[in-house]
Design an enzyme around this catalytic site. Sequence first.
Site, PDB file in Angstrom:
ATOM      1  N   ALA A  90       0.373  -0.630   0.165  1.00 22.63           N
ATOM      2  CA  ALA A  90      -0.104   0.364   0.179  1.00 22.63           C
ATOM      3  C   ALA A  90       0.926   1.404  -0.411  1.00 22.63           C
ATOM      4  CB  ALA A  90      -0.759   0.195   1.507  1.00 22.63           C
TER       5      ALA A  90
ATOM      6  N   GLY B 288       5.845  -0.612  -3.548  1.00 24.38           N
ATOM      7  CA  GLY B 288       5.070  -1.226  -4.102  1.00 24.38           C
ATOM      8  C   GLY B 288       3.188  -0.921  -4.085  1.00 24.38           C
TER       9      GLY B 288
ATOM     10  N   LYS C 111       0.996  -2.649   7.031  1.00 25.51           N
ATOM     11  CA  LYS C 111       0.562  -2.251   8.139  1.00 25.51           C
ATOM     12  C   LYS C 111      -0.630  -1.212   8.628  1.00 25.51           C
ATOM     13  CE  LYS C 111       2.277  -0.812  12.803  1.00 25.51           C
ATOM     14  NZ  LYS C 111       4.355  -1.404  13.881  1.00 25.51           N
TER      15      LYS C 111
ATOM     16  N   ASP D 136       1.031  -6.310  10.351  1.00 27.05           N
ATOM     17  CA  ASP D 136       2.951  -6.364  10.134  1.00 27.05           C
ATOM     18  C   ASP D 136       3.749  -7.312  10.139  1.00 27.05           C
ATOM     19  OD1 ASP D 136       4.914  -5.307  11.884  1.00 27.05           O
ATOM     20  OD2 ASP D 136       3.914  -4.534  13.161  1.00 27.05           O
TER      21      ASP D 136
ATOM     22  N   THR E   8      11.090  -2.779  11.991  1.00 27.52           N
ATOM     23  CA  THR E   8      10.262  -3.440  10.771  1.00 27.52           C
ATOM     24  C   THR E   8      11.273  -3.818   9.852  1.00 27.52           C
ATOM     25  OG1 THR E   8       8.153  -1.926  11.555  1.00 27.52           O
ATOM     26  CG2 THR E   8       9.293  -2.516   9.132  1.00 27.52           C
TER      27      THR E   8
ATOM     28  N   THR F 214      18.207  -0.902  -1.278  1.00 23.37           N
ATOM     29  CA  THR F 214      18.526   0.731  -1.943  1.00 23.37           C
ATOM     30  C   THR F 214      20.367   0.782  -1.883  1.00 23.37           C
ATOM     31  OG1 THR F 214      18.896   2.454  -0.857  1.00 23.37           O
ATOM     32  CG2 THR F 214      18.569   0.404   0.529  1.00 23.37           C
ATOM     33  N   ASP F 215      20.713   1.428  -2.569  1.00 23.15           N
ATOM     34  CA  ASP F 215      21.594   2.050  -3.150  1.00 23.15           C
ATOM     35  C   ASP F 215      22.465   2.617  -1.783  1.00 23.15           C
ATOM     36  OD1 ASP F 215      20.260   4.398  -2.742  1.00 23.15           O
ATOM     37  OD2 ASP F 215      20.917   5.400  -4.850  1.00 23.15           O
ATOM     38  N   GLU F 216      21.789   2.618  -0.742  1.00 26.41           N
ATOM     39  CA  GLU F 216      22.126   4.069   0.248  1.00 26.41           C
ATOM     40  C   GLU F 216      22.778   2.929   1.292  1.00 26.41           C
ATOM     41  OE1 GLU F 216      19.692   6.739   2.218  1.00 26.41           O
ATOM     42  OE2 GLU F 216      18.270   7.055  -0.269  1.00 26.41           O
TER      43      GLU F 216
ATOM     44  N   TYR G  48      18.711   4.583   8.780  1.00 29.94           N
ATOM     45  CA  TYR G  48      17.690   3.503   7.858  1.00 29.94           C
ATOM     46  C   TYR G  48      18.317   2.656   7.134  1.00 29.94           C
ATOM     47  CZ  TYR G  48      15.460   2.712   2.965  1.00 29.94           C
ATOM     48  OH  TYR G  48      15.065   2.667   1.457  1.00 29.94           O
TER      49      TYR G  48
ATOM     50  N   LYS H  99      18.536  -1.071   6.425  1.00 30.58           N
ATOM     51  CA  LYS H  99      18.177  -2.121   5.216  1.00 30.58           C
ATOM     52  C   LYS H  99      19.488  -3.032   5.181  1.00 30.58           C
ATOM     53  CE  LYS H  99      15.481  -1.689   2.033  1.00 30.58           C
ATOM     54  NZ  LYS H  99      14.206  -2.480   2.431  1.00 30.58           N
TER      55      LYS H  99
ATOM     56  N   LYS I  60       8.954  12.722   1.198  1.00 29.63           N
ATOM     57  CA  LYS I  60       9.948  12.652   0.307  1.00 29.63           C
ATOM     58  C   LYS I  60      10.328  14.031  -1.097  1.00 29.63           C
ATOM     59  CE  LYS I  60      10.609   8.883   1.999  1.00 29.63           C
ATOM     60  NZ  LYS I  60      10.237   7.454   1.236  1.00 29.63           N
TER      61      LYS I  60
ATOM     62  N   TYR J  38      18.400  21.039   1.622  1.00 32.37           N
ATOM     63  CA  TYR J  38      19.776  21.182   2.291  1.00 32.37           C
ATOM     64  C   TYR J  38      20.904  21.549   1.832  1.00 32.37           C
ATOM     65  CZ  TYR J  38      17.000  17.217   5.067  1.00 32.37           C
ATOM     66  OH  TYR J  38      15.586  16.674   5.861  1.00 32.37           O
TER      67      TYR J  38
HETATM   68  P1  NAD Z   1       7.048   3.952   1.505  1.00 31.45           P
HETATM   69  O1  NAD Z   1       7.297   4.466   2.858  1.00 31.45           O
HETATM   70  O2  NAD Z   1       5.772   4.324   0.511  1.00 31.45           O
HETATM   71  O3  NAD Z   1       6.068   2.124   1.745  1.00 31.45           O
HETATM   72  C1  NAD Z   1       6.302   2.246   2.922  1.00 31.45           C
HETATM   73  C2  NAD Z   1       5.088   0.460   2.963  1.00 31.45           C
HETATM   74  O4  NAD Z   1       5.129  -0.435   3.641  1.00 31.45           O
HETATM   75  C3  NAD Z   1       4.164   1.546   3.525  1.00 31.45           C
HETATM   76  O5  NAD Z   1       3.009   0.985   2.555  1.00 31.45           O
HETATM   77  C4  NAD Z   1       3.902   0.993   4.828  1.00 31.45           C
HETATM   78  O6  NAD Z   1       2.472   1.037   5.784  1.00 31.45           O
HETATM   79  C5  NAD Z   1       4.148  -0.334   5.077  1.00 31.45           C
HETATM   80  N1  NAD Z   1       5.080  -0.504   6.458  1.00 31.45           N
HETATM   81  C6  NAD Z   1       5.445   0.301   6.893  1.00 31.45           C
HETATM   82  N2  NAD Z   1       5.787  -1.565   8.341  1.00 31.45           N
HETATM   83  C7  NAD Z   1       5.332  -2.039   8.085  1.00 31.45           C
HETATM   84  C8  NAD Z   1       5.036  -2.836   8.961  1.00 31.45           C
HETATM   85  N3  NAD Z   1       5.710  -3.484  10.185  1.00 31.45           N
HETATM   86  N4  NAD Z   1       4.655  -4.021   8.702  1.00 31.45           N
HETATM   87  C9  NAD Z   1       3.264  -4.147   7.383  1.00 31.45           C
HETATM   88  N5  NAD Z   1       3.266  -3.360   6.561  1.00 31.45           N
HETATM   89  C10 NAD Z   1       4.394  -2.003   6.849  1.00 31.45           C
HETATM   90  O7  NAD Z   1       8.091   3.182   0.929  1.00 31.45           O
HETATM   91  P2  NAD Z   1       8.786   3.275  -0.637  1.00 31.45           P
HETATM   92  O8  NAD Z   1       8.882   4.039  -1.029  1.00 31.45           O
HETATM   93  O9  NAD Z   1       7.252   2.349  -1.210  1.00 31.45           O
HETATM   94  O10 NAD Z   1       9.389   1.643  -0.275  1.00 31.45           O
HETATM   95  C11 NAD Z   1       9.349   0.162  -0.634  1.00 31.45           C
HETATM   96  C12 NAD Z   1      10.852  -0.253  -0.204  1.00 31.45           C
HETATM   97  O11 NAD Z   1      11.803   0.066  -1.247  1.00 31.45           O
HETATM   98  C13 NAD Z   1      10.944   0.363   0.451  1.00 31.45           C
HETATM   99  O12 NAD Z   1      11.950  -1.559   1.073  1.00 31.45           O
HETATM  100  C14 NAD Z   1      12.781   0.793   0.496  1.00 31.45           C
HETATM  101  O13 NAD Z   1      13.986   0.598   1.351  1.00 31.45           O
HETATM  102  C15 NAD Z   1      13.399   0.505  -1.120  1.00 31.45           C
HETATM  103  N6  NAD Z   1      13.543   1.563  -1.508  1.00 31.45           N
HETATM  104  C16 NAD Z   1      12.686   2.265  -2.071  1.00 31.45           C
HETATM  105  C17 NAD Z   1      13.261   3.266  -2.853  1.00 31.45           C
HETATM  106  C18 NAD Z   1      13.081   4.714  -2.955  1.00 31.45           C
HETATM  107  O14 NAD Z   1      13.198   5.896  -4.015  1.00 31.45           O
HETATM  108  N7  NAD Z   1      11.673   5.089  -2.109  1.00 31.45           N
HETATM  109  C19 NAD Z   1      14.533   3.372  -3.445  1.00 31.45           C
HETATM  110  C20 NAD Z   1      14.957   2.660  -3.697  1.00 31.45           C
HETATM  111  C21 NAD Z   1      14.425   1.610  -1.987  1.00 31.45           C
END
Ligand code: NAD
Length: 326
Positions: free
Chosen positions: A9, A13, A38, A61, A100, A125-127, A149, A153, A188, A206
């Site tokens: 959600a 995802g 969650k 969760d 988490t 992530t690249d981080e 963070y 990861k 973001k 920043y």
């Molecule tokens: P987001 O914060 O938009 O979404 C995270 C989702 O995880 C939310 O729907 C939240 O409700 C759910 N969540 C959080 N804690 C939870 C828990 N304990 N149990 C179940 N659900 C839970 O994040 P995003 O930007 O969509 O990132 C998704 C993934 O991709 C992450 O693992 C992130 O590290 C990775 N990622 C993100 C980026 C980016 O630029 N956004 C880049 C590289 C990798």
Amino acid sequence: MRILVTGGAGFIGSHYVRTLLDGGYPGCENARVTVLDKLTYAGCRENLPATHPRLDFVRGDVCDGPLLRDLLPGHDAVVHFAAESHVDRSVESAAEFIRTNVGGTQTLLDACLTAGVGRVVQVSTDEVYGSIEEGSWTEEHPLLPNSPYAASKAAADLIARSYWRTHGLDLSITRCSNNYGPYQHPEKLIPLFVTNLLEGLPVPLYGDGRNVREWLHVDDHCRAIHLVLTKGSAGEIYHVGGGNARTNRALTDRLLHLCGADASMVRRVADRKGHDLRYALDETKIRDELGYAPRVTFDQGLADTVAWYADNRAWWTAHKRPPSAG
Ligand code: NAD
């Protein structure tokens, strides 16, 4: 095929799930999807179809072992997006990130083993590599994360790899650069700046704005994840970069232009603690081994994203100012 998507959600995802349900991944047009989320401040049920014959939504969760052990049997694959994802929040308070991102990944993978899930992708992530002044990281580069963070990861990635090495779990890891696109939470950078400008507010940049990030459209990232899910090899890591490197200052200038604003809207703010200067991924492996190539050009993707935020004010207003915030 039945796929469990954790964090389905959230921003990335939900894009993956919507595309999957729309038949956007050839060979998986009939896939059934279970979303486990969650619904933290970052997740939103409205990011997914309200009803769809091939979608089941479970609010829960990833740290809840008994729930996972009930839910996972019958699933062929898991794509693990669920995470706390905002660096600034991890600087303020890291506990939920460790719970988490680290504990949740371990709990999920245990349940995958118990249920005999055939394939898992850990979305990372690249981080995890820290910061690089020049050149780019390959998948073999040592992990040197700087923010809580990124450290959470990196820890999750190492746990994931250990479940492949120790237990033979068929698992791959993707590491992607910064994503942009519709439905990204307005905390973001890109959505924050765009929505501020749409409201006539200044944008907080920043430090000196010389931090460099690579930007990839969420649709390209999700296609890469699906490619790794269906064609990647167990125990392997795949970079997804995109190659659109920009300083934050250059990106800000582009957003100002797209929103019809000028440099007078920029407010310099104190730099993020421990702010990484530059990230750069070498994505030769996924291109050569899996035939991946991004499709969305940065200029078009960014213009479309700005247009989406302009057209979806109700969505981001609700996220920027949730009722509980007063
Ligand atoms: P987001 O914060 O938009 O979404 C995270 C989702 O995880 C939310 O729907 C939240 O409700 C759910 N969540 C959080 N804690 C939870 C828990 N304990 N149990 C179940 N659900 C839970 O994040 P995003 O930007 O969509 O990132 C998704 C993934 O991709 C992450 O693992 C992130 O590290 C990775 N990622 C993100 C980026 C980016 O630029 N956004 C880049 C590289 C990798």
